[in-house]
Design an enzyme around this catalytic site. Structure first.
Site, PDB file in Angstrom:
ATOM      1  N   ARG A  83      -0.720  -9.222  13.221  1.00  0.00           N
ATOM      2  CA  ARG A  83      -1.267  -8.216  12.303  1.00  0.00           C
ATOM      3  C   ARG A  83      -2.122  -8.855  11.216  1.00  0.00           C
ATOM      4  O   ARG A  83      -3.155  -8.309  10.825  1.00  0.00           O
ATOM      5  CB  ARG A  83      -0.137  -7.373  11.715  1.00  0.00           C
ATOM      6  CG  ARG A  83       0.335  -6.300  12.704  1.00  0.00           C
ATOM      7  CD  ARG A  83       1.737  -5.825  12.427  1.00  0.00           C
ATOM      8  NE  ARG A  83       1.876  -5.224  11.125  1.00  0.00           N
ATOM      9  CZ  ARG A  83       3.007  -5.252  10.406  1.00  0.00           C
ATOM     10  NH1 ARG A  83       4.074  -5.862  10.882  1.00  0.00           N
ATOM     11  NH2 ARG A  83       3.053  -4.674   9.233  1.00  0.00           N
ATOM     12  N   ARG A 100      11.154  -1.929  11.307  1.00  0.00           N
ATOM     13  CA  ARG A 100       9.979  -1.592  12.111  1.00  0.00           C
ATOM     14  C   ARG A 100       9.816  -2.576  13.253  1.00  0.00           C
ATOM     15  O   ARG A 100       9.951  -3.776  13.079  1.00  0.00           O
ATOM     16  CB  ARG A 100       8.718  -1.593  11.216  1.00  0.00           C
ATOM     17  CG  ARG A 100       8.482  -0.238  10.580  1.00  0.00           C
ATOM     18  CD  ARG A 100       7.375  -0.278   9.584  1.00  0.00           C
ATOM     19  NE  ARG A 100       6.154  -0.871  10.114  1.00  0.00           N
ATOM     20  CZ  ARG A 100       5.013  -0.882   9.437  1.00  0.00           C
ATOM     21  NH1 ARG A 100       4.959  -0.340   8.237  1.00  0.00           N
ATOM     22  NH2 ARG A 100       3.938  -1.428   9.959  1.00  0.00           N
ATOM     23  N   LYS A 130       0.826  -1.214   0.000  1.00  0.00           N
ATOM     24  CA  LYS A 130       0.000   0.000   0.000  1.00  0.00           C
ATOM     25  C   LYS A 130       0.859   1.263   0.000  1.00  0.00           C
ATOM     26  O   LYS A 130       0.615   2.181  -0.764  1.00  0.00           O
ATOM     27  CB  LYS A 130      -0.894   0.078   1.251  1.00  0.00           C
ATOM     28  CG  LYS A 130      -1.869  -1.040   1.428  1.00  0.00           C
ATOM     29  CD  LYS A 130      -2.754  -0.773   2.642  1.00  0.00           C
ATOM     30  CE  LYS A 130      -2.002  -0.830   3.969  1.00  0.00           C
ATOM     31  NZ  LYS A 130      -1.652  -2.170   4.419  1.00  0.00           N
ATOM     32  N   ARG A 157      11.503  -6.880   4.229  1.00  0.00           N
ATOM     33  CA  ARG A 157      11.519  -5.501   3.751  1.00  0.00           C
ATOM     34  C   ARG A 157      12.550  -4.633   4.468  1.00  0.00           C
ATOM     35  O   ARG A 157      12.940  -3.593   3.953  1.00  0.00           O
ATOM     36  CB  ARG A 157      10.133  -4.868   3.746  1.00  0.00           C
ATOM     37  CG  ARG A 157       9.570  -4.464   5.081  1.00  0.00           C
ATOM     38  CD  ARG A 157       8.219  -3.772   4.853  1.00  0.00           C
ATOM     39  NE  ARG A 157       7.455  -3.632   6.068  1.00  0.00           N
ATOM     40  CZ  ARG A 157       6.192  -3.222   6.083  1.00  0.00           C
ATOM     41  NH1 ARG A 157       5.567  -2.953   4.976  1.00  0.00           N
ATOM     42  NH2 ARG A 157       5.564  -3.095   7.224  1.00  0.00           N
ATOM     43  N   ARG A 194      -9.649   1.059   8.651  1.00  0.00           N
ATOM     44  CA  ARG A 194      -9.160  -0.282   8.962  1.00  0.00           C
ATOM     45  C   ARG A 194     -10.184  -1.116   9.724  1.00  0.00           C
ATOM     46  O   ARG A 194      -9.893  -2.261  10.071  1.00  0.00           O
ATOM     47  CB  ARG A 194      -7.918  -0.121   9.819  1.00  0.00           C
ATOM     48  CG  ARG A 194      -6.729  -0.949   9.390  1.00  0.00           C
ATOM     49  CD  ARG A 194      -5.618  -0.630  10.361  1.00  0.00           C
ATOM     50  NE  ARG A 194      -4.412  -1.332  10.081  1.00  0.00           N
ATOM     51  CZ  ARG A 194      -3.415  -0.865   9.346  1.00  0.00           C
ATOM     52  NH1 ARG A 194      -3.505   0.300   8.762  1.00  0.00           N
ATOM     53  NH2 ARG A 194      -2.327  -1.590   9.199  1.00  0.00           N
TER      54      ARG A 194
HETATM   55  P1  ADP Z   1       0.830  -2.249   7.796  1.00  0.00           P
HETATM   56  O1  ADP Z   1      -0.254  -2.093   6.793  1.00  0.00           O
HETATM   57  O2  ADP Z   1       2.094  -2.826   7.217  1.00  0.00           O
HETATM   58  O3  ADP Z   1       0.414  -2.983   9.036  1.00  0.00           O
HETATM   59  P2  ADP Z   1       0.621   0.588   8.666  1.00  0.00           P
HETATM   60  O4  ADP Z   1       1.739   1.558   8.598  1.00  0.00           O
HETATM   61  O5  ADP Z   1      -0.576   0.862   7.824  1.00  0.00           O
HETATM   62  O6  ADP Z   1       1.302  -0.804   8.293  1.00  0.00           O
HETATM   63  O7  ADP Z   1       0.115   0.425  10.186  1.00  0.00           O
HETATM   64  C1  ADP Z   1       0.993   0.133  11.241  1.00  0.00           C
HETATM   65  C2  ADP Z   1       0.226   0.058  12.554  1.00  0.00           C
HETATM   66  O8  ADP Z   1      -0.340   1.342  12.861  1.00  0.00           O
HETATM   67  C3  ADP Z   1      -0.967  -0.900  12.592  1.00  0.00           C
HETATM   68  O9  ADP Z   1      -0.591  -2.233  12.880  1.00  0.00           O
HETATM   69  C4  ADP Z   1      -1.831  -0.274  13.700  1.00  0.00           C
HETATM   70  O10 ADP Z   1      -1.332  -0.589  14.978  1.00  0.00           O
HETATM   71  C5  ADP Z   1      -1.617   1.225  13.505  1.00  0.00           C
HETATM   72  N1  ADP Z   1      -2.642   1.815  12.608  1.00  0.00           N
HETATM   73  C6  ADP Z   1      -2.424   2.428  11.415  1.00  0.00           C
HETATM   74  N2  ADP Z   1      -3.569   2.842  10.857  1.00  0.00           N
HETATM   75  C7  ADP Z   1      -4.558   2.473  11.709  1.00  0.00           C
HETATM   76  C8  ADP Z   1      -5.981   2.578  11.682  1.00  0.00           C
HETATM   77  N3  ADP Z   1      -6.619   3.143  10.651  1.00  0.00           N
HETATM   78  N4  ADP Z   1      -6.670   2.072  12.735  1.00  0.00           N
HETATM   79  C9  ADP Z   1      -6.052   1.492  13.763  1.00  0.00           C
HETATM   80  N5  ADP Z   1      -4.725   1.339  13.848  1.00  0.00           N
HETATM   81  C10 ADP Z   1      -3.976   1.818  12.839  1.00  0.00           C
END
Ligand code: ADP
Length: 186
Positions: free
Chosen positions: A142, A131, A13, A127, A88
């Site tokens: 996740r 992180r 994404k 990757r 999400r």
């Molecule tokens: P990925 O898609 O690889 O898990 P992101 O950078 O989108 O990575 O998200 C990392 C973390 O940030 C998630 O696992 C969650 O803990 C938090 N997070 C991000 N966006 C949201 C959201 N919209 N709602 C709840 N938690 C979020």
């Protein structure tokens, strides 16, 4: 133009959102990046979400929705944006619908990137972004959270007629071309 890019962790994404944003001259809004920045800067928000993110769990809906609302109210966002990592949960999707409706705005497309679990795990493990949530057990959490809480968001946008599913396997450029072809013609 307002777009949502959606997919499981590791679907690419962030990479694709960046390219789409550059292509159309719109802003890339990543909720995950905003949280990671807040953690690095040691803000109140960062302190609140650090352990949640480290555990691979979801930040509470209201916290995310408030952050997005505040962000898109900024003048820079009036030309359009692509949201990555949000909504999400179905609750977040409903809150986003309401928020946009209040602003007299709408989303042009919901791009859903898909890939197999094997592919996703492989990518996340290699990757190398360092992180704290890219370890094997956190990745497993996740993906579980994704299936249970996040995947139902697809149906929400399918019912609204906005779903555009895109194969997330192949080269970065191949995937990008598929996204461009999947977007509604304007
Ligand atoms: P990925 O898609 O690889 O898990 P992101 O950078 O989108 O990575 O998200 C990392 C973390 O940030 C998630 O696992 C969650 O803990 C938090 N997070 C991000 N966006 C949201 C959201 N919209 N709602 C709840 N938690 C979020």
């Amino acid at each position: 133009m307002r777009l949502i890019i959606f997919g499981p962790p590791g679907a690419g994404k962030g990479t694709q959102a960046k390219k789409v944003a550059e292509h159309f001259g719109i802003i890339h809004l990543s909720t995950g990046k905003m949280f990671r920045d807040a953690i690095n800067e040691g803000t109140e928000l960062g302190k609140l979400v650090k352990s949640i993110i480290d555990d691979g769990l979801l930040v509470p809906d209201q916290t995310v929705v408030d952050m997005v609302e505040e962000t898109i109210a900024n003048e820079d966002y009036s030309k359009g944006y692509i949201v990555d990592g949000f909504p999400r949960t179905v609750e977040q999707a409903v809150a986003f619908d309401n928020l946009l409706e209040r602003r007299n705005e709408s989303v042009d497309a919901f791009i859903s990137l898909y890939a197999t679990d094997e592919e996703l795990i492989q990518r996340l493990l290699t990757r190398g972004e360092g992180r704290s949530d890219d370890t094997e057990d956190k990745i497993k959490t996740r993906l579980e959270v994704y299936k249970k809480e996040t995947a139902p968001v697809i149906e929400h946008y399918q019912q609204a007629g906005m779903l555009r599913s895109v194969d997330g396997t192949g080269s970065v450029d191949e995937i990008f071309q598929r996204i461009l072809s999947a977007l509604p013609k304007r």
